[in-house]
Design a protein around this motif. Structure first.
Motif, PDB file in Angstrom:
ATOM      1  N   ARG A 218       0.775  -1.109  -0.130  1.00 12.34           N
ATOM      2  CA  ARG A 218       0.147   0.149  -0.119  1.00 12.34           C
ATOM      3  C   ARG A 218       0.887   1.333  -0.065  1.00 12.34           C
ATOM      4  O   ARG A 218       1.537   1.465   1.099  1.00 12.34           O
ATOM      5  CB  ARG A 218      -0.811  -0.072   1.194  1.00 12.34           C
ATOM      6  CG  ARG A 218      -1.961   1.227   1.332  1.00 12.34           C
ATOM      7  CD  ARG A 218      -2.936   0.782   2.337  1.00 12.34           C
ATOM      8  NE  ARG A 218      -3.756   1.913   2.428  1.00 12.34           N
ATOM      9  CZ  ARG A 218      -4.804   2.413   2.053  1.00 12.34           C
ATOM     10  NH1 ARG A 218      -5.332   1.650   1.182  1.00 12.34           N
ATOM     11  NH2 ARG A 218      -5.451   3.540   2.385  1.00 12.34           N
ATOM     12  N   LEU A 219       0.965   1.873  -1.120  1.00 11.48           N
ATOM     13  CA  LEU A 219       1.974   3.088  -1.321  1.00 11.48           C
ATOM     14  C   LEU A 219       1.274   4.185  -1.098  1.00 11.48           C
ATOM     15  O   LEU A 219       0.196   4.613  -1.689  1.00 11.48           O
ATOM     16  CB  LEU A 219       2.516   3.034  -2.735  1.00 11.48           C
ATOM     17  CG  LEU A 219       3.314   4.133  -3.082  1.00 11.48           C
ATOM     18  CD1 LEU A 219       4.866   4.081  -2.363  1.00 11.48           C
ATOM     19  CD2 LEU A 219       3.395   4.086  -4.609  1.00 11.48           C
ATOM     20  N   LEU A 220       1.662   5.053  -0.165  1.00 16.44           N
ATOM     21  CA  LEU A 220       1.204   6.700   0.096  1.00 16.44           C
ATOM     22  C   LEU A 220       1.952   7.499  -0.710  1.00 16.44           C
ATOM     23  O   LEU A 220       3.436   7.383  -0.691  1.00 16.44           O
ATOM     24  CB  LEU A 220       1.215   6.909   1.622  1.00 16.44           C
ATOM     25  CG  LEU A 220       0.582   5.913   2.632  1.00 16.44           C
ATOM     26  CD1 LEU A 220       0.726   6.450   4.070  1.00 16.44           C
ATOM     27  CD2 LEU A 220      -0.890   5.943   2.160  1.00 16.44           C
ATOM     28  N   VAL A 221       1.573   8.151  -1.601  1.00 19.95           N
ATOM     29  CA  VAL A 221       2.136   9.178  -2.475  1.00 19.95           C
ATOM     30  C   VAL A 221       1.810  10.516  -2.131  1.00 19.95           C
ATOM     31  O   VAL A 221       0.631  11.048  -1.987  1.00 19.95           O
ATOM     32  CB  VAL A 221       2.068   9.104  -3.685  1.00 19.95           C
ATOM     33  CG1 VAL A 221       2.542  10.068  -4.793  1.00 19.95           C
ATOM     34  CG2 VAL A 221       1.747   7.639  -4.467  1.00 19.95           C
ATOM     35  N   LEU A 222       2.759  11.255  -1.556  1.00 23.36           N
ATOM     36  CA  LEU A 222       2.832  12.724  -0.998  1.00 23.36           C
ATOM     37  C   LEU A 222       3.049  13.761  -2.158  1.00 23.36           C
ATOM     38  O   LEU A 222       4.216  13.535  -2.390  1.00 23.36           O
ATOM     39  CB  LEU A 222       3.372  13.024   0.133  1.00 23.36           C
ATOM     40  CG  LEU A 222       3.191  14.233   0.871  1.00 23.36           C
ATOM     41  CD1 LEU A 222       1.928  14.473   1.259  1.00 23.36           C
ATOM     42  CD2 LEU A 222       4.317  14.263   1.990  1.00 23.36           C
ATOM     43  N   GLY A 223       1.975  14.375  -2.724  1.00 23.52           N
ATOM     44  CA  GLY A 223       2.271  15.355  -3.934  1.00 23.52           C
ATOM     45  C   GLY A 223       1.615  15.022  -5.118  1.00 23.52           C
ATOM     46  O   GLY A 223       1.689  13.738  -5.451  1.00 23.52           O
ATOM     47  N   GLY A 224       0.694  15.832  -5.576  1.00 24.32           N
ATOM     48  CA  GLY A 224      -0.169  15.387  -6.834  1.00 24.32           C
ATOM     49  C   GLY A 224       0.326  16.338  -7.814  1.00 24.32           C
ATOM     50  O   GLY A 224      -0.422  16.613  -8.847  1.00 24.32           O
ATOM     51  N   GLY A 225       1.712  16.553  -8.222  1.00 22.57           N
ATOM     52  CA  GLY A 225       2.199  17.004  -9.254  1.00 22.57           C
ATOM     53  C   GLY A 225       2.611  15.962 -10.322  1.00 22.57           C
ATOM     54  O   GLY A 225       1.991  14.884 -10.219  1.00 22.57           O
ATOM     55  N   PRO A 226       3.214  16.173 -11.370  1.00 24.39           N
ATOM     56  CA  PRO A 226       3.521  15.328 -12.423  1.00 24.39           C
ATOM     57  C   PRO A 226       4.152  14.155 -11.956  1.00 24.39           C
ATOM     58  O   PRO A 226       3.721  13.012 -12.385  1.00 24.39           O
ATOM     59  CB  PRO A 226       4.471  15.997 -13.450  1.00 24.39           C
ATOM     60  CG  PRO A 226       3.981  17.523 -13.179  1.00 24.39           C
ATOM     61  CD  PRO A 226       3.670  17.475 -11.931  1.00 24.39           C
ATOM     62  N   ILE A 227       5.270  13.923 -11.175  1.00 22.32           N
ATOM     63  CA  ILE A 227       5.921  12.985 -10.677  1.00 22.32           C
ATOM     64  C   ILE A 227       5.008  12.134  -9.797  1.00 22.32           C
ATOM     65  O   ILE A 227       4.764  10.846  -9.972  1.00 22.32           O
ATOM     66  CB  ILE A 227       7.157  13.284 -10.100  1.00 22.32           C
ATOM     67  CG1 ILE A 227       8.083  14.111 -10.819  1.00 22.32           C
ATOM     68  CG2 ILE A 227       7.891  12.097  -9.306  1.00 22.32           C
ATOM     69  CD1 ILE A 227       9.356  14.756 -10.110  1.00 22.32           C
ATOM     70  N   GLY A 228       4.224  12.735  -8.790  1.00 29.73           N
ATOM     71  CA  GLY A 228       3.329  12.037  -7.977  1.00 29.73           C
ATOM     72  C   GLY A 228       2.128  11.240  -8.711  1.00 29.73           C
ATOM     73  O   GLY A 228       2.047  10.094  -8.478  1.00 29.73           O
ATOM     74  N   CYS A 229       1.758  11.747  -9.616  1.00 32.00           N
ATOM     75  CA  CYS A 229       0.903  11.277 -10.431  1.00 32.00           C
ATOM     76  C   CYS A 229       1.298  10.159 -11.488  1.00 32.00           C
ATOM     77  O   CYS A 229       0.459   8.943 -11.495  1.00 32.00           O
ATOM     78  CB  CYS A 229       0.141  12.468 -11.416  1.00 32.00           C
ATOM     79  SG  CYS A 229      -0.998  13.572 -10.603  1.00 32.00           S
ATOM     80  N   GLU A 230       2.279  10.409 -12.033  1.00 33.40           N
ATOM     81  CA  GLU A 230       2.904   9.425 -12.819  1.00 33.40           C
ATOM     82  C   GLU A 230       3.070   8.106 -12.091  1.00 33.40           C
ATOM     83  O   GLU A 230       2.818   6.967 -12.199  1.00 33.40           O
ATOM     84  CB  GLU A 230       4.175   9.853 -13.454  1.00 33.40           C
ATOM     85  CG  GLU A 230       3.818  10.699 -14.445  1.00 33.40           C
ATOM     86  CD  GLU A 230       5.399  11.479 -15.035  1.00 33.40           C
ATOM     87  OE1 GLU A 230       5.079  12.400 -15.938  1.00 33.40           O
ATOM     88  OE2 GLU A 230       6.333  10.856 -14.690  1.00 33.40           O
ATOM     89  N   LEU A 231       3.744   8.266 -10.953  1.00 34.41           N
ATOM     90  CA  LEU A 231       4.344   7.089 -10.214  1.00 34.41           C
ATOM     91  C   LEU A 231       3.056   6.423  -9.467  1.00 34.41           C
ATOM     92  O   LEU A 231       3.082   5.096  -9.135  1.00 34.41           O
ATOM     93  CB  LEU A 231       5.357   7.423  -9.123  1.00 34.41           C
ATOM     94  CG  LEU A 231       6.756   7.870  -9.611  1.00 34.41           C
ATOM     95  CD1 LEU A 231       7.628   8.221  -8.561  1.00 34.41           C
ATOM     96  CD2 LEU A 231       7.370   6.763 -10.552  1.00 34.41           C
ATOM     97  N   ALA A 232       2.087   7.181  -9.167  1.00 36.37           N
ATOM     98  CA  ALA A 232       0.797   6.678  -8.664  1.00 36.37           C
ATOM     99  C   ALA A 232       0.368   5.880  -9.380  1.00 36.37           C
ATOM    100  O   ALA A 232      -0.109   4.621  -9.101  1.00 36.37           O
ATOM    101  CB  ALA A 232       0.110   7.613  -7.978  1.00 36.37           C
ATOM    102  N   GLN A 233       0.122   6.308 -10.669  1.00 36.05           N
ATOM    103  CA  GLN A 233      -0.696   5.565 -11.617  1.00 36.05           C
ATOM    104  C   GLN A 233       0.291   4.154 -11.907  1.00 36.05           C
ATOM    105  O   GLN A 233      -0.480   2.987 -12.196  1.00 36.05           O
ATOM    106  CB  GLN A 233      -0.970   6.266 -12.738  1.00 36.05           C
ATOM    107  CG  GLN A 233      -1.972   5.632 -13.812  1.00 36.05           C
ATOM    108  CD  GLN A 233      -2.199   6.632 -15.278  1.00 36.05           C
ATOM    109  OE1 GLN A 233      -1.197   6.932 -15.580  1.00 36.05           O
ATOM    110  NE2 GLN A 233      -3.539   6.464 -15.447  1.00 36.05           N
ATOM    111  N   ALA A 234       1.404   4.152 -12.108  1.00 35.01           N
ATOM    112  CA  ALA A 234       2.300   3.188 -12.687  1.00 35.01           C
ATOM    113  C   ALA A 234       2.261   2.106 -11.415  1.00 35.01           C
ATOM    114  O   ALA A 234       2.112   0.963 -11.744  1.00 35.01           O
ATOM    115  CB  ALA A 234       3.692   3.564 -12.692  1.00 35.01           C
TER     116      ALA A 234
END
Length: 474
Positions: free
Chosen positions: A173-189
């Motif tokens: 379960r990955l928590l991603v802090l930050g909804g910019g390009p890097i956060g969105c890309e890695l969250a979706q991947a």
């Protein structure tokens, strides 16, 4: 003993910008010394653009099999083999690495010093037992992941883009802090690769982008299973027995989000620790950024800065552009200035790409403009591929000049290059509308959007009267 070298150009940092300066200058006849304290290729090759796109490609592949049913093809994905996935990412880096290697640049005639460097004078740089007396120095030291001052975060084994690609096992379960390009890309991947993913953004997802385009990406992330928390500021973090807890505060109060891993993707910081800038007479502003003129010169006019070190947008393609500016100034004494038309792309699925002025900026400046829009749902290639999410928008002046553009959809990062050229060369919608593009391609959305500029005039009552009159004499 310290070896002293006389050089035309000394470059500090072997990332995209530094390598471009070193290669270009040496092949044009200049003597070049290049310092790099870490890995050749910098962040882009080792922990940034290259591994992230390799991971995204794996995520797209995993997502594609279940989607094949829409074409009448039954396919499925077994459990993701994380060890093989990691080997794929590292293999991509290894395949590109020779292009940025010490051997290749030595072949160009560059003296590569694999050591940390610092200034010892206005044009003097030292490191690894080598002192370089140079006519010009280029600072290309890049940036590092920013870590926000959240209480308790220093006690958590957090991930950044520099470490997330080294995970030996799939995050549960990955928590991603930050909804910019890097956060969105890695969250979706990671979501497409079978991870539970929670994305936390203090403000708005992709807040610097066109809101309508960002909404297309938002919906795609949710479809892929990413749990979104927007308008939620992280206020505390702490380790648990099997992971991490992140406390976020939003309109509904505080919520505790638990995960096995925490990825911090809130941007990057530029720092010049250890360079001894003062010895070279190089000034920084109150935020620690270099004071540069439009020619990328520091307060020491013999020292330039490129890429992230220059303090602007943090894109590999901008670093390459900066390199050309420095070479023209240093080698040919041309007063070239850095004022690029700069496209940007978020490599989610669908991609989101922009260039030029956006709608908010045009309204803030009080400029008159018209919005031209065309959806992928009316593009034959997109329909054939059953992939119609997204659209393109153009912002056009009253005289038909293209002021800005946005594309969201599959292939947006490729299409935006056409708009970049149009804006850079001050082209008008007539130039794109008159362009012959292959059929069927997604690039047709650009032509159709531009062509819509003429619809009110071409299909007006006045035009019909003129045509009926001329047909009498046909």
């Amino acid at each position: 003993m310290t070896e002293t070298i006389q050089a035309d150009i000394c470059v500090i940092g072997a990332g995209s910008g530094g390598l471009s300066v070193a290669a270009g200058a040496s092949q044009m006849g200049a003597s070049v010394v290049l310092f790099e304290k870490a890995e050749m290729g910098g962040d882009c090759l080792n922990v940034g653009c290259v591994p992230s796109k390799a991971l995204l490609a794996a995520g797209h592949a995993a997502h594609g099999a279940p989607q094949a049913a829409r074409y009448g093809v039954d396919a499925s994905v077994q459990a993701v083999d994380w060890a093989r996935l990691r080997a794929h990412v590292q293999g991509v880096i290894a395949e590109i690495a020779p292009m940025d290697s010490v051997a290749r640049y030595t072949g160009f005639g560059v003296r590569v010093v694999q050591a940390e460097a610092r200034f010892t004078g206005p044009r003097s740089v030292e490191g690894g037992g080598i002192r370089v007396e140079a006519k010009f120095v280029v600072i290309a030291t890049g940036s590092t992941p920013a870590v926000p001052p959240i209480p308790g975060l220093d006690g958590v084994a957090l991930l950044t883009n520099e470490t997330v690609f080294d995970l030996a096992e799939r995050p549960r379960r990955l928590l991603v802090l930050g909804g910019g390009p890097i956060g969105c890309e890695l969250a979706q991947a990671h979501a497409r690769l079978g991870c539970e993913v929670v994305l936390v953004e203090a403000k708005t997802l992709l807040g610097t982008e066109d809101p309508e385009a960002a909404e297309v990406v938002r919906l795609a992330l949710r479809r892929d299973g990413v749990e979104l928390h927007e308008g939620a500021a992280a206020v505390h973090a702490g380790p648990t027995g099997d992971g991490v807890d992140l406390v976020v505060r939003g309109e509904a109060g505080e919520t505790v989000l638990s995960g096995s891993h925490l990825l911090v993707a809130v941007g990057r910081r530029v720092g010049f620790e250890g360079l001894d800038l003062a010895r070279a007479g190089i000034e920084t502003d109150e935020r620690g950024r270099l004071k540069l003129d439009r020619r990328l010169r520091t307060s020491n006019r013999r020292v330039f800065a490129v890429g992230d070190a220059a303090g602007g947008a943090q894109f590999t393609h901008l670093a390459g552009f900066h390199a050309g500016i420095v070479i023209r100034n240093a080698l040919f004494r041309l007063p070239a200035k850095s004022d690029p038309v700069l496209p940007r792309v978020t490599y989610t699925a669908p991609e989101l790409a922009s260039v030029g002025a956006d709608e908010a900026a045009l309204r803030a400046r009080g400029e008159a403009f018209e919005v031209l829009r065309w959806p992928f749902s009316e593009n034959d290639r997109a329909i054939a591929e059953r992939d119609v999410d997204g659209f393109t928008k153009l912002y056009v002046s009253p005289k038909g000049r293209i002021l800005g553009a946005v594309v969201v959809g599959t292939g947006a990062g490729e299409i935006v290059s056409l708009y970049t050229l149009a804006i850079a060369k001050k082209l008008k919608v007539s130039d794109i509308a008159g362009l012959v593009v292959p059929y069927p391609t997604r690039a047709e959305v650009a032509k159709r959007a531009a062509g819509s500029w003429y619809v009110p005039k071409l299909f007006s009552a006045r035009t019909r009267r003129i045509v009926r009159f001329l047909m009498r004499f046909a």
